[in-house]
Each structure stands twice: as structure tokens, then as C-alpha cells.
Design a protein around this motif. Structure first.
Motif, short mmCIF file in Angstrom:
data_model
loop_
_atom_site.label_atom_id
_atom_site.label_comp_id
_atom_site.label_asym_id
_atom_site.label_seq_id
_atom_site.Cartn_x
_atom_site.Cartn_y
_atom_site.Cartn_z
N TRP A 15 -26.88 -49.73 -37.08
CA TRP A 15 -26.28 -49.09 -37.74
C TRP A 15 -25.78 -49.25 -38.67
O TRP A 15 -25.10 -48.20 -39.47
CB TRP A 15 -25.09 -48.95 -36.20
N PHE A 16 -25.50 -50.63 -39.33
CA PHE A 16 -23.92 -51.09 -40.00
C PHE A 16 -25.20 -52.04 -40.83
O PHE A 16 -25.83 -52.63 -40.99
CB PHE A 16 -23.32 -51.62 -38.95
N PRO A 25 -21.57 -48.82 -42.47
CA PRO A 25 -22.30 -47.61 -41.63
C PRO A 25 -23.63 -47.13 -42.48
O PRO A 25 -23.00 -46.84 -43.73
CB PRO A 25 -21.57 -46.12 -41.09
N GLY A 30 -24.23 -45.08 -36.29
CA GLY A 30 -22.60 -46.32 -37.51
C GLY A 30 -21.71 -45.31 -37.57
O GLY A 30 -20.57 -45.29 -37.53
N ALA A 77 -20.41 -53.23 -34.81
CA ALA A 77 -21.04 -53.27 -35.83
C ALA A 77 -21.68 -55.11 -35.98
O ALA A 77 -22.70 -54.11 -36.54
CB ALA A 77 -20.04 -53.64 -36.96
#
Length: 86
Positions: A15-16, A25, A30, A77
């Protein structure tokens, strides 16, 4: 008989991605997490600012919410980021 082995990293995308001390992101998940965090912070600012008498009241009121929201986003994250291979 061969078995298909798929590791966890190929099943879920990151996602990150790390960008110095912060995370950027890189997927819709994200960006959704970032937008929800910003919406929460904006909502808390508006609620607290409505009842405060000065700028320092507002800052003291929103600080705990902003720090907790940023900390939770940072945790999400860090748990969903690509691991840097060294």
C-alpha cells in the motif's frame, strides 16, 4: 504431483513505499487510508474549533487527535509497505 506455492508478498501488494522517514501511498488502499485520516483530522478540527475560545485552545484540543491519527496511519503504512532489500 506439483504443488503451487505462492508466498505472501505476491498475494498482497504494498500500500505504501518508504520515502525517507515517511511513507508514500502507492495503491488505492494507501490513498484511501490517507484520505480517511485527513477527513478525520479535518472533522476533529472543525468540532474542536467550534467550541474553543482562542487559537491555543484549538491547538491544544486537536493535538491528541492529530498525533494519534498520524501514529495509526504510520503504523498501517509501516505494516503494508514494501520492505527495502539491502
Amino acid at each position: 504431483m506439483s504443488t503451487l506455492r505462492v508466498n505472501e508478498d505476491t498475494m498482497r501488494g504494498a500500500w505504501f513505499t518508504p520515502l525517507g522517514w515517511i511513507y508514500r501511498p502507492v495503491s488505492w488502499q494507501g490513498w484511501t487510508a490517507v484520505l480517511f485520516t485527513l477527513a478525520f483530522c479535518l472533522q476533529m478540527f472543525r468540532v474542536i474549533d467550534r467550541h474553543s475560545h482562542s487559537a491555543s485552545d484549538t491547538l491544544h484540543g486537536v493535538f491528541p487527535y492529530f498525533v494519534c491519527a498520524a501514529g495509526m496511519l504510520n503504523w498501517v503504512a509501516s505494516e503494508t509497505a514494501h520492505s527495502a532489500s539491502v
